[in-house]
Design a protein around this motif. Structure first.
Motif, PDB file in Angstrom:
ATOM      1  N   GLU A   1       1.069  -1.302 -13.394  1.00 31.13           N
ATOM      2  CA  GLU A   1       1.382  -0.675 -12.120  1.00 31.13           C
ATOM      3  C   GLU A   1       1.426  -1.700 -10.994  1.00 31.13           C
ATOM      4  OE1 GLU A   1       1.740   2.618  -9.166  1.00 31.13           O
ATOM      5  OE2 GLU A   1       2.544   2.023 -11.125  1.00 31.13           O
TER       6      GLU A   1
ATOM      7  N   LYS B   1      -5.338   3.910  -8.989  1.00 33.04           N
ATOM      8  CA  LYS B   1      -4.328   3.680  -7.950  1.00 33.04           C
ATOM      9  C   LYS B   1      -4.785   2.601  -6.972  1.00 33.04           C
ATOM     10  CE  LYS B   1      -2.512   8.401  -8.089  1.00 33.04           C
ATOM     11  NZ  LYS B   1      -2.376   9.687  -7.353  1.00 33.04           N
TER      12      LYS B   1
ATOM     13  N   LYS C   1       0.829  -1.211   0.000  1.00 33.15           N
ATOM     14  CA  LYS C   1       0.000   0.000   0.000  1.00 33.15           C
ATOM     15  C   LYS C   1       0.858   1.254   0.000  1.00 33.15           C
ATOM     16  CE  LYS C   1      -3.857  -2.235   2.399  1.00 33.15           C
ATOM     17  NZ  LYS C   1      -4.648  -2.306   3.659  1.00 33.15           N
TER      18      LYS C   1
ATOM     19  N   ALA D   1       2.120   1.764  -3.478  1.00 34.10           N
ATOM     20  CA  ALA D   1       1.020   2.096  -4.400  1.00 34.10           C
ATOM     21  C   ALA D   1       0.582   3.546  -4.274  1.00 34.10           C
ATOM     22  CB  ALA D   1      -0.161   1.169  -4.138  1.00 34.10           C
ATOM     23  N   PHE D   2       0.572   4.076  -3.037  1.00 35.87           N
ATOM     24  CA  PHE D   2       0.006   5.404  -2.832  1.00 35.87           C
ATOM     25  C   PHE D   2       1.054   6.495  -2.630  1.00 35.87           C
ATOM     26  CE2 PHE D   2      -3.378   2.474  -1.201  1.00 35.87           C
ATOM     27  CZ  PHE D   2      -4.204   2.617  -2.311  1.00 35.87           C
TER      28      PHE D   2
ATOM     29  N   LEU E   1      -8.064   8.483 -12.187  1.00 35.48           N
ATOM     30  CA  LEU E   1      -6.720   8.132 -11.742  1.00 35.48           C
ATOM     31  C   LEU E   1      -6.702   7.653 -10.291  1.00 35.48           C
ATOM     32  CD1 LEU E   1      -4.534  10.908 -13.413  1.00 35.48           C
ATOM     33  CD2 LEU E   1      -5.380   8.759 -14.364  1.00 35.48           C
ATOM     34  N   ASP E   2      -7.507   8.265  -9.434  1.00 32.87           N
ATOM     35  CA  ASP E   2      -7.550   7.837  -8.037  1.00 32.87           C
ATOM     36  C   ASP E   2      -8.070   6.408  -7.915  1.00 32.87           C
ATOM     37  OD1 ASP E   2      -6.536  10.233  -7.141  1.00 32.87           O
ATOM     38  OD2 ASP E   2      -8.499  11.112  -6.724  1.00 32.87           O
TER      39      ASP E   2
ATOM     40  N   SER F   1       3.182   6.270  -6.631  1.00 32.66           N
ATOM     41  CA  SER F   1       2.380   5.831  -7.773  1.00 32.66           C
ATOM     42  C   SER F   1       2.903   6.373  -9.097  1.00 32.66           C
ATOM     43  CB  SER F   1       0.929   6.288  -7.592  1.00 32.66           C
ATOM     44  OG  SER F   1       0.167   6.006  -8.751  1.00 32.66           O
ATOM     45  N   GLN F   2       2.856   5.531 -10.119  1.00 29.33           N
ATOM     46  CA  GLN F   2       3.167   5.959 -11.481  1.00 29.33           C
ATOM     47  C   GLN F   2       1.927   5.890 -12.382  1.00 29.33           C
ATOM     48  OE1 GLN F   2       6.678   4.361 -13.358  1.00 29.33           O
ATOM     49  NE2 GLN F   2       7.903   4.489 -11.488  1.00 29.33           N
ATOM     50  N   ILE F   3       0.766   5.884 -11.761  1.00 33.54           N
ATOM     51  CA  ILE F   3      -0.484   5.784 -12.528  1.00 33.54           C
ATOM     52  C   ILE F   3      -0.619   6.925 -13.530  1.00 33.54           C
ATOM     53  CG2 ILE F   3      -2.996   6.050 -12.336  1.00 33.54           C
ATOM     54  CD1 ILE F   3      -2.175   3.217 -11.817  1.00 33.54           C
ATOM     55  N   ASP F   4      -0.335   8.137 -13.122  1.00 33.93           N
ATOM     56  CA  ASP F   4      -0.508   9.270 -14.042  1.00 33.93           C
ATOM     57  C   ASP F   4       0.430   9.160 -15.232  1.00 33.93           C
ATOM     58  OD1 ASP F   4      -1.455  11.558 -15.127  1.00 33.93           O
ATOM     59  OD2 ASP F   4      -0.723  12.923 -13.588  1.00 33.93           O
TER      60      ASP F   4
END
Length: 517
Positions: free
Chosen positions: A335, A482, A32, A35-36, A478-479, A39-42
């Protein structure tokens, strides 16, 4: 036979007794935190939409995207990132290079249009009068227009109407809806089944009429065919009937309901409507579907050849950049493995990511993977990979938050997800349903009894997004992504480290099984 059955059940019980061993709270914290906090989601979201662009099956755009995704997977530290040929594809490649569509009479208006996949090109800029076909219920309706199509732009029947909706475009699943999903649908024959009332005979009749109409329009030399679909968008899906080597089809354009409906109403009033089009589509002889694959190798000498598979489909329709359908799934799976890698946790089993090709045309990529590695339909037998298949987790319901998982009527999977899921209940993963859900890549594996599941997700703008020119980066939450990636990483890691495995459905694979698509 009785002894064999007892022995089989004993093996199932033994596997369950040694199973359901969730990883520690300390490892959950590490997953966690990565992940938070990191994060490389964006970054992945921009990469997998804006940079990759449209990715129609077997197109040059899809081939380009495969190379870029292999590069990104390698950058994320995954092993053996590669492109794998999945299967043959008789439509070949198709790419749109130019698309201009406008109404020029009774006044000028440029339209937001898309050519249908695998349709042909115009001869440069063409101009013509629009002819409206107002009904298509029988061959007599086709006969009315015989000899009238030459040099015309044919507008097919506009059968949809716009209805004002007071429902939100996006919504979260309520506690009541989730609780209802937990009920086993097998106990209620009125629940589920999606297409139970689908009239296949009426559908086939309409397809035959449409094919005859298309043949007549082409033979008479129409300039183009105009279709309407949906509202606020242009549907990019449902390509024309074409195979490599066929003559190039008539150009076909899809317009939003608002534009097609406008021209239909003007024509019904007796107004003369004219259009101009300049459409260039390029065909290529790429008769194959590819998957993109990479992994984190297992470390346990006895378990490293077993595979926990996670995946989503990489292909998209050509109108947008495939944001929700299905860059969202690819982003989450990429991710998830980045998180595991960055957290420095070594799985006992191999965790493999597969980003499928050709899902939109009939699950080509996942079916090819299955027939190359797990099961051959032609010989009706298991391949070596079948017995090493531990789990498949699939994402293809947009970018909404995971709320649980569909377990495809496999009661044997419930205790595993109950145990693994405790650490992510705080993220919203609470609902385990035995219901089946269809129409995407997990069904390839479930059909032969393997544990393969799709997540329950909040519904975010499905009707506005899927298969449209609006399916872009902007459709991504995006949130939510994640959170989905954290959940996927945790579940995949638990499956890769558990002493036991979810058993194959009893009685599978069934002899004589044929591909669903």
């Amino acid at each position: 036979m009785k002894k064999m059955f007892i022995a089989a059940m004993a093996m199932v019980c033994a596997s369950q007794m040694s199973a359901q061993t969730a990883l520690s709270d300390e490892l959950a914290f590490r997953i966690k935190s990565e992940a938070f906090s990191n994060s490389q989601i964006d970054e992945l979201s921009v990469y997998m939409t804006d940079l990759l662009g449209p990715r129609l099956a077997a197109s040059q755009g899809k081939l380009r995207s495969e190379e870029l995704v292999v590069k990104k997977l390698s950058e994320l530290g995954l092993s053996n990132a590669r492109i794998e040929r999945a299967t043959d594809f008789d439509k070949g490649g198709w790419d749109n290079q130019k698309n201009y569509v406008a109404m020029t009479a009774p006044y000028y208006c440029s339209f937001a249009a898309n050519p249908r996949a695998w349709s042909g090109s115009t001869n440069g800029l063409v101009k013509g009068e629009v002819m409206y076909i107002d009904a298509l219920n029988s061959e007599a309706d086709i006969e009315k227009y015989k000899g009238k199509c030459a040099g015309k732009i044919v507008l097919l029947p506009v059968t949809q109407t716009y209805q004002i909706s007071f429902d939100p475009l996006a919504s979260r699943l309520t506690d009541e809806q989730l609780a209802e999903m937990e009920l086993d649908s097998r106990a209620d024959v009125t629940r589920g089944g999606g297409r139970r009332n689908f009239d296949i005979s009426a559908y086939m009749k309409m397809r035959q009429l449409q094919n005859k109409l298309t043949e007549m329009i082409k033979s008479e030399g129409a300039l183009a065919v105009i279709r309407t679909s949906g509202t606020f968008n242009v549907t990019s899906g449902s390509g024309v009937n074409y195979k490599m080597g066929d003559p190039e089809p008539t150009p076909e354009i899809t317009l939003p309901l608002e534009d097609g409906g406008r021209m239909a109403r003007l024509l019904k009033r007796g107004e003369k409507v004219e259009m101009e089009l300049d459409v260039k589509n390029v065909f290529s002889k790429n008769g194959q579907i590819n998957n993109v694959v990479a992994e984190i190798p297992g470390t346990d000498p006895k378990l490293k050849n077993e595979v926990v598979l996670i995946g989503a489909h990489l292909d998209s329709w050509h109108g947008g950049t495939g944001g929700a359908d299905n860059s969202s799934g690819c982003i989450v799976m990429m991710e998830a493995l980045r998180i595991i890698k960055a957290a420095g946790i070594n799985p006992r089993r191999t965790i493999r990511i597969a980003l499928w090709g050709g899902e939109e045309q009939g699950l080509y990529g996942s079916r090819g993977y299955l027939e190359n590695n797990l099961y051959t339909y032609k010989e009706d037998k298991k391949l070596p990979g079948y017995d090493n298949f531990a789990l498949y987790l699939n994402m293809d319901n947009g970018s909404g938050r995971f709320r649980g998982i569909y377990l495809e009527q496999n009661d044997l999977a419930v205790p595993y997800f109950k145990t693994w899921g405790k650490a992510i209940e705080s993220l919203g993963f609470k609902t385990l349903t035995l219901r089946k859900t269809g129409s995407t890549d997990h069904v390839t594996f479930d059909q032969i009894g393997l544990p393969a599941y799709q997540f329950i997700q909040d519904d975010l703008e499905y009707d506005r997004t899927y298969h449209t020119n609006m399916d872009t980066y902007e459709r991504l939450s995006l949130d939510d992504l994640k959170i989905d990636a954290a959940m996927t990483a945790w579940l995949a890691l638990n499956a890769a480290n558990d002493n036991g495995r979810i058993p194959v459905k009893p009685g599978y694979p069934k002899k004589g099984t044929k591909p669903m698509y």
